[in-house]
Design a protein around this motif. Structure first.
Motif: not given
Length: 992
Positions: A70-74, A152-160, A166-173
């Motif tokens: 699980v890679l967490m992003v601040h 989490g916004m970055w996580a969405y943008q990176v997934a897109a 290589d992403l199993a899922s995206v989790i945002t808070f």
């Protein structure tokens, strides 16, 4: 009265404890908790980030296997230590205890890193994508990417950006997606968009945010909660044990957890994701690549804070519409923004749920009980967390009646302000354009090259040209145009010269056309599929600018050939001694500009372009002045309210007037982005609309039918389109387009070939209407007309009579600017010595003042029963739900002309005589057609206009089950038999 010893000593002890703890806070910034951070290993360290792996696995044989990573992003403004505030209740500790492999990306403190305060948003997203690669390579497993708030916004943008690779899922808070749906403190979206754009352009290009500023800003989001927390801390300062459990969290929020933001990163965040809301609309740029959240196809889990005022529920839930190709789940918590990830609820609910989610996605456990598919929610119509909810969370309960009254009053104020804001914004945006348009005269310097230069000067870094998934700024395009101008000058092109442009629709074609405009030359727009020899002869070109794809066609012409563009891998392979000039080999820096050159010298009266069309099978050259271009460009930008929030999708080629005048012209004047297509491709339409974030689609005639009626067409989830602009859309297709793309609507234009008369149906409520005169486009009138005699009618005083409501009239335009030499100019029309241009177009104007096209003067079908106005009949027939396209035409017979309407049906649909009777029984003008028949297909022109030439040449339709004739006695449509067809072809048509 006797006091006990404890009653005396307890206050003293409390006072001493308060003093001792207070002194420790003053000296050290907080209480010593004895907490130690979780063990961590730095797996990768580069200037942009450090990649932490917590609880690094034991590599010895027999060690416990490592679970899914699980890679967490601040977020930018918060320290990555937020995920390890306390070892027992922090994210990394809980996830490790659950058997997972916690990783954290650490972007560091940019104000303490060389070049850190020059980082932009793209730098962070590209870096995070690289970190995903590292985690994948190290663990061999797909990564669960988890981000808090902006992380989490970055996580969405990176997934897109990675298309979920290589992403199993995206989790945002608490990560907002539809940012303008609900903003902190209920800031209105219009004000937020304008303010964010202004701040990005004029503030954060000079200003960075320091850590203390970020902390104060965060606390100001909820000042009541901040004040209450500090009061609670002071009131419990005597109770060390009670304070220690929350001390790490308090110190994090009060001092240690805040880091600086770089100005460029803030500016990009404000511009792309608040001002333009491009997480919802798509078309945001990462490293020049255009990205949309519709490219995400891995599972998503979004944590939603019920009383989160920063990542408000309606904004967070925008992900469901923005990522329709992903399975989107949610977990709802009664928590604020920071409470989603740190604190007791996070420890009890958030992180255990994350662990259960990861195990479920890995096939190691059941679906968590508090994880549900994200669906429609009652808050879909809300504009954010109400102030009342925040007050309740911070202060406790209040009277339900009082809150209801307050909410009603607040909603009323917000609604009123929103209406006023909308009107104000539209007025501010539109009036300057109309004012500038009204000031244009023959000697005004105005041109495509000039307007684009103005936009490039105003917003050099603004995104302008989108093509093949890439984005080009105004500055880059403008620089390329100037370089091409130097190349043209070096090969002898001068102001006023006519130069052919024979190119596919691509950036080099736009650059070539604009460069000729900047030089003051005339761009002759040649269709690659047209009669090039005839076009060259009609226009008198001496040079042709072409691209490599059309080089062979250009070399067949008796002109100098100049080759421009063609992409990075062009290989002309020109034979030795060829007279073809490769413009790309000219170094613009070596060209000295001559003394006569002045950029953008074009006056309104000057010829700017030459376009071609066919009239009765003959190629005709149409000269377009700068005034004509400006009228369409400013009119389009004003009518469609185009601005920098918009992306115009140009489906028509640039050599067509619609592409040049409406799509390109409107985009340049409005400061919008223009997305060029490689022609209409139904299978790519929806993909490009989302990838580019298209808000406005340009069209001609039945073009959009290729998209709507394509078997593979599917539009699920969110789409960014708000408007379709063009001309000639059939009424039936109009209905289908607005149904499929609701709430988008159609703005239908009508313009005479010389541009003197322009109409626009802005509201779109009256399907088929051409609307009303374009503001700033000049005066228009309808002259009463006798169709049988082909005469404009006069009143008793000798002046032309105005057409009455719903009476057929000839469209007249009061000329503004240069008048076409071939125009029919009339004087003394409505007043002595006035001047009007008579068009060939016939209209009726309804009681509300809206214009309806009924045909042209030479297109009236004169039957024995009276005139048939083809466009009016086609509109009526097109209103039948089963009808796809229709066209009306005349067929000559020995007994006189008969009016025939041919139509095509939608797949699986059928039509009856009753349908025809209902649609055609009482035309507003003229009489119904003599015959109606169904055909398999209608020929379409290059601009998708239904053509009737072949049908007319074939004569009367054949008898059959799908052909009807108008019974003269009953006025009903009945099936056409062979006997009736023979009679109609030989005998005069009987009047009704």
């Amino acid at each position: 009265m006797h006091l006990s010893l404890s009653a005396v000593t307890r206050p003293v002890e409390r006072l001493m404890a308060t003093a001792q703890n207070g002194l420790e806070v003053l000296r050290l910034g907080g209480l010593e908790t004895g907490a130690v951070p979780s063990p961590v290993q730095i797996v990768e360290s580069v200037p942009m980030y450090k990649l932490r792996r917590y609880f690094p696995p034991d590599s010895r044989p027999g060690a416990t296997p490592v679970g899914p990573p699980v890679l967490m992003v601040h977020p930018m403004m918060m320290s990555p230590n937020m995920f390890d505030v306390t070892r027992d209740e922090g994210a990394v500790g809980i996830l490790h205890a659950a058997g997972l492999d916690p990783w954290v990306i650490d972007f560091g403190e940019p104000d303490k890193v060389e070049g850190g305060m020059r980082r932009n948003l793209t730098d962070h997203i590209v870096a995070l994508s690289e970190a995903v690669d590292t985690v994948k390579k190290t663990t061999g497993s797909d990564v669960h990417l988890a981000g808090y708030s902006q992380g989490g916004m970055w996580a969405y943008q990176v997934a897109a950006y990675r298309r979920s690779k290589d992403l199993a899922s995206v989790i945002t808070f608490g990560s907002p997606v539809d940012t303008l749906a609900a903003l902190p403190m209920n800031i209105p979206p219009n004000i937020a968009a304008v303010g964010a754009d202004f701040m990005a352009e004029h503030v954060f290009n000079h200003l960075d945010i320091q850590g203390w500023m970020a902390r104060i800003g965060f606390q100001m989001m909820d000042p009541i909660k901040t004040a209450k927390a500090r009061l609670d801390f002071l009131m419990q300062l005597h109770d060390r044990e009670a304070l220690l459990s929350r001390e790490q969290q308090r110190r994090f929020l009060d001092s240690e957890g805040w880091i600086a933001w770089s100005g460029p990163a803030i500016a990009e965040l404000l511009k792309q994701f608040i001002a333009h809301n491009r997480m919802m609309t798509g078309g945001f740029a990462i490293n020049g690549q255009l990205v949309t959240l519709t490219d995400i196809n891995c599972p998503i889990l979004a944590f939603v804070g019920e009383v989160d005022d920063i990542g408000q529920p309606v904004a967070v839930r925008g992900i469901r519409r923005a990522a329709p190709n992903a399975d989107v789940y949610e977990t709802m918590l009664r928590a604020g923004h920071f409470g989603l990830v740190v604190g007791s609820k996070a420890a009890q609910i958030t992180w255990p749920t994350v662990a259960d989610w990861v195990r479920w996605q890995s096939g190691q456990g059941p679906k968590p009980v508090n994880v549900d598919l994200m669906g429609e929610h009652p808050d879909a119509g809300e504009k954010g967390v109400p102030l009342a909810a925040r007050l309740i969370t911070g202060l406790g309960g209040a009277s339900e009646v009082a809150l209801s009254v307050a909410k009603t009053a607040a909603d009323a104020v917000v609604a009123t302000n929103r209406s006023v804001r909308t009107m104000a914004v539209e007025t501010v945006r539109t009036l300057p354009r109309l004012a500038r348009l009204g000031q244009i005269n023959d000697h005004t310097r105005i041109s495509l090259g000039r307007i684009l230069s103005e936009q490039a000067h105003a917003t050099p870094g603004g995104e302008f040209l989108l093509f093949d998934g890439r984005v080009h700024t105004y500055e880059a395009v403008d620089r390329r145009i100037d370089n091409v101008v130097r190349g043209l000058i070096s090969v002898g092109v001068r102001q006023g010269d006519r130069v052919g442009v024979l190119m596919e629709t691509r950036p080099s074609a736009l650059v070539a056309i604009t460069a000729l405009s900047r030089l003051g030359a005339v761009a002759v727009l040649m269709s690659p599929d047209g009669d090039l020899a005839e076009a060259a002869k009609l226009s008198g070109v001496a040079e042709v600018l072409t691209d490599p794809a059309n080089l062979d066609r250009a070399r067949a012409l008796p002109v100098q050939v100049l080759v421009l563009g063609g992409g990075e891998h062009r290989d002309l392979r020109l034979p030795a001694g060829t007279d073809v000039i490769d413009m790309e080999q000219i170094d613009p820096d070596t060209i000295d500009l001559p003394g006569w050159y002045r950029p953008n010298p074009g006056l309104a009266r000057d010829r700017a372009f030459v376009a071609f069309s066919r009239v009765s099978g003959k190629l005709v050259a149409k000269e377009i002045t700068n005034h004509r271009w400006a009228l369409s460009a400013f009119g389009t930008a004003s009518t469609a309210s185009l601005d920098r929030n918009d992306t115009v999708y140009c489906l028509t080629p640039l050599h067509h007037q619609s592409g040049l005048l409406v799509a390109l012209g409107g985009a340049v004047v409005g400061g919008a982005r223009i997305a060029l297509s490689r022609g209409l491709q139904p299978d790519r339409f929806v993909q490009e609309v989302r990838q580019y974030g298209v808000t406005v689609v340009s069209y001609t005639w039945a073009m959009l039918g290729e998209v709507i009626d394509d078997p593979g067409f599917s539009l699920h989830g969110n789409h960014p389109v708000r408007l379709f602009i063009g001309s000639g859309m059939p009424t039936g297709l109009w209905n289908r387009v607005t149904e499929a793309f609701a709430p988008a609507h159609v703005v239908e234009f009508f313009a005479t070939t010389d541009g003197q008369a322009v109409l626009a149906n802005v509201a779109g409520a009256k399907i088929g209407s051409k609307g009303r005169p374009l503001p700033g486009g000049g005066q228009i009138e309808l002259a009463a007309y006798d169709a049988d005699a082909d005469l404009i009618l006069e009143a008793d005083d000798g002046f032309v009579r105005h057409a009455e409501p719903d009476e057929v009239g000839v469209l007249l335009a009061r000329p503004r600017g240069p008048v076409d030499p071939g125009a029919s100019v009339r004087r003394g029309v409505f007043a002595p010595a006035d001047t009007w241009v008579a068009t060939e177009s016939l209209f009726r104007r309804d009681a509300d003042g809206d214009f309806w096209l009924v045909g042209t003067r030479n297109g009236v079908i004169h039957t024995a029963r009276g005139p048939v106005f083809g466009d009016s009949i086609t509109d009526l027939v097109g209103g039948i739900g089963a009808v796809d396209l229709a066209v009306s035409y005349g067929v000559g017979t020995p007994a006189g002309d008969l009016a025939v309407t041919a139509l095509t049906l939608r797949p699986g649909a059928s039509i009856t005589a009753a349908d025809l009777r209902e649609a055609l029984s009482t035309p507003v003008v003229g009489v119904p057609p003599d015959l109606v028949h169904v055909v398999d297909a209608l020929p379409l022109s290059a601009t998708y206009r239904p053509e009737s030439g072949k049908l007319r040449a074939a004569g009367l339709p054949k008898a059959g089950r799908q052909a009807w004739h108008l019974d003269a006695e009953t006025g009903e449509y009945v099936r056409l038999t062979a006997a009736v067809r023979t009679a109609l072809a030989a005998e005069p048509a009987a009047p009704l």
